[in-house]
Write an enzyme that holds these catalytic residues in place. Structure first.
Site, PDB file in Angstrom:
ATOM      1  N   ASN A   1      47.140   3.653 -13.704  1.00  0.00           N
ATOM      2  CA  ASN A   1      45.963   4.653 -14.347  1.00  0.00           C
ATOM      3  C   ASN A   1      45.796   4.002 -15.617  1.00  0.00           C
ATOM      4  O   ASN A   1      45.739   2.949 -16.007  1.00  0.00           O
ATOM      5  CB  ASN A   1      46.732   6.086 -14.220  1.00  0.00           C
ATOM      6  CG  ASN A   1      45.569   6.767 -14.033  1.00  0.00           C
ATOM      7  OD1 ASN A   1      44.454   6.868 -14.622  1.00  0.00           O
ATOM      8  ND2 ASN A   1      45.429   7.742 -12.794  1.00  0.00           N
TER       9      ASN A   1
ATOM     10  N   HIS B   1      46.720   4.081 -18.672  1.00  0.00           N
ATOM     11  CA  HIS B   1      47.808   3.417 -19.618  1.00  0.00           C
ATOM     12  C   HIS B   1      47.887   2.011 -19.118  1.00  0.00           C
ATOM     13  O   HIS B   1      48.086   1.019 -19.776  1.00  0.00           O
ATOM     14  CB  HIS B   1      49.096   4.046 -19.867  1.00  0.00           C
ATOM     15  CG  HIS B   1      49.930   3.574 -20.702  1.00  0.00           C
ATOM     16  ND1 HIS B   1      51.005   2.742 -20.564  1.00  0.00           N
ATOM     17  CD2 HIS B   1      49.847   3.823 -22.191  1.00  0.00           C
ATOM     18  CE1 HIS B   1      51.577   2.443 -21.912  1.00  0.00           C
ATOM     19  NE2 HIS B   1      50.795   3.229 -22.803  1.00  0.00           N
ATOM     20  N   CYS B   2      48.025   1.902 -17.689  1.00  0.00           N
ATOM     21  CA  CYS B   2      48.275   0.757 -17.046  1.00  0.00           C
ATOM     22  C   CYS B   2      47.194  -0.463 -17.033  1.00  0.00           C
ATOM     23  O   CYS B   2      47.487  -1.623 -17.199  1.00  0.00           O
ATOM     24  CB  CYS B   2      48.425   0.867 -15.439  1.00  0.00           C
ATOM     25  SG  CYS B   2      49.635   2.141 -14.884  1.00  0.00           S
ATOM     26  N   ILE B   3      46.003  -0.114 -17.452  1.00  0.00           N
ATOM     27  CA  ILE B   3      44.855  -0.822 -17.581  1.00  0.00           C
ATOM     28  C   ILE B   3      44.421  -0.972 -19.140  1.00  0.00           C
ATOM     29  O   ILE B   3      43.523  -1.866 -19.425  1.00  0.00           O
ATOM     30  CB  ILE B   3      43.425  -0.222 -17.039  1.00  0.00           C
ATOM     31  CG1 ILE B   3      42.921   1.001 -17.565  1.00  0.00           C
ATOM     32  CG2 ILE B   3      43.916  -0.059 -15.576  1.00  0.00           C
ATOM     33  CD1 ILE B   3      41.698   1.220 -17.089  1.00  0.00           C
TER      34      ILE B   3
END
Length: 367
Positions: free
Chosen positions: A351, A353-355
């Site tokens: 999501n 934060h991951c990108i």
């Protein structure tokens, strides 16, 4: 070569400290982003534009997709042609440390697609493993090469004051550093991140294919203060996992000896599932993780990102969306809280934060 970043006086700042900018990658991998990533690109664009209001965004995008990205984003974004395998900047980008004299240092961890040959999600990750060093060189930051130690940015959270938050399920997984003991892994983290203490949560989010990254289940929102993904539904498999994390946190203190304040941030009321309609959009390579209809995705509001001016929070068209926004607005009163429709990002497996990967402020004397 310095003995260790810690010995040289570097530390990993908290995400809510001031940023120089944010690193992101344009989503084009067919096995992650269905239907040519049309939905993902819209969601990424909203994230990029929101972050760009208060700090520089660096976007890695190949020549074939540069005009597409520019047409959706416009000027003001720093477009860099650095090869990637996928768009998870949090995990492939550098962990940037700062020194009190204003210098910055990029840590380049080994990346093996969350498990390598043991349980990695794709097997061709050579370009992703070089993102951290290539990007750091492009913006003029020196690099500390942490290879062969395998770690992703989503596996660590820092309070900026000596405490690092991780999950046992991720860091002790057999696909990362099986030759090292828990004690040895902890020492690498302390020495590399300039920290004094590691808090080891037992679990992350149910069915998280990263072996349960910490950034999906818990995050620092201030000194000795954090949010924890939570459900009151004892029949949900997440309940026992979050309860074990809470029990652990309630017994711990941070690096400065402070008891922790834990805020329960609900997970979506209804599980977010892969549908039959999603499946035709994916195009897989050999050895790549395959989606199935009915698969529960690791949806969590904890996977938010804090930029200089905003808190970007995933939204799932769920009854708990507004509750998540409200709690984070209380915890970040000086920033605007922005809900981002995020199912199209979640379809890739992660999501907001991951990108995103923050580049802390450097160049001036750091506090």
């Amino acid at each position: 070569m310095i003995e260790s970043p810690k010995a040289a006086g570097y530390r990993m700042p908290a995400e809510y400290e001031l940023h120089h900018g944010t690193l992101m990658v344009w989503p084009t991998r067919p096995g992650s982003w269905p239907f040519d990533g049309q939905g993902a690109k819209k969601a990424f664009s909203q994230v990029i534009k929101t972050i760009a209001e208060s700090e520089q965004v660096y976007l890695l995008v190949d020549e074939a997709h540069r005009e597409e990205a520019k047409s959706m984003l416009g000027a003001g974004i720093a477009y860099l042609d650095i090869p990637t395998n996928d768009a998870w900047a949090r995990d492939t980008g550098p962990t940037v440390l700062v020194h009190e004299n204003g210098r910055a240092l990029s840590v380049d961890w080994a990346f093996n697609a969350w498990g390598g040959s043991y349980d990695g999600l794709y097997q061709d990750y050579d370009a992703d493993d070089q993102v951290a060093s290539r990007f750091s060189q492009a913006i003029g930051l020196p690099v500390h090469d942490a290879h062969p130690f395998v770690l992703e940015g989503g596996a660590i959270h820092s309070d900026g004051e000596g405490t690092i938050l991780v999950t046992e399920s991720c860091l002790l997984s057999p696909g990362r550093n099986p030759h090292l003991t828990k004690v040895q892994i902890e020492q690498v983290l302390l020495d590399t991140l300039g920290a004094e203490k590691v808090l080891w949560l037992p679990y992350g989010i149910f069915n998280d294919e990263t072996n349960e990254h910490v950034d999906n289940v818990a995050a620092f929102v201030g000194p000795a203060e954090l949010v924890l993904a939570w459900t009151d539904d004892e029949s949900d498999p997440q309940y026992a996992m979050s309860k074990a994390d809470l029990d652990y946190l309630e017994e711990q203190v941070d690096a400065k000896g402070r008891k922790l304040t834990v805020h329960k941030l609900p997970i979506p009321k209804h599980p977010i599932l892969i549908t039959e309609e999603d499946l035709p959009g994916y195009v897989y390579e050999a050895g790549e993780e395959v989606r199935t209809a009915g698969e529960r995705l690791a949806a969590s509001y904890v996977n938010f990102y804090v930029s200089n001016g905003a808190v970007l929070v995933p939204q799932f068209a769920d009854e708990h969306d507004e509750q998540a926004l409200g709690l984070l607005a209380q915890l970040f009163p000086t920033r605007k809280v922005v809900g981002i429709p995020a199912r199209d990002i979640l379809l890739g497996g992660g999501n907001i934060h991951c990108i995103t990967q923050q580049i802390p402020l450097y160049g001036a004397k750091c506090p």
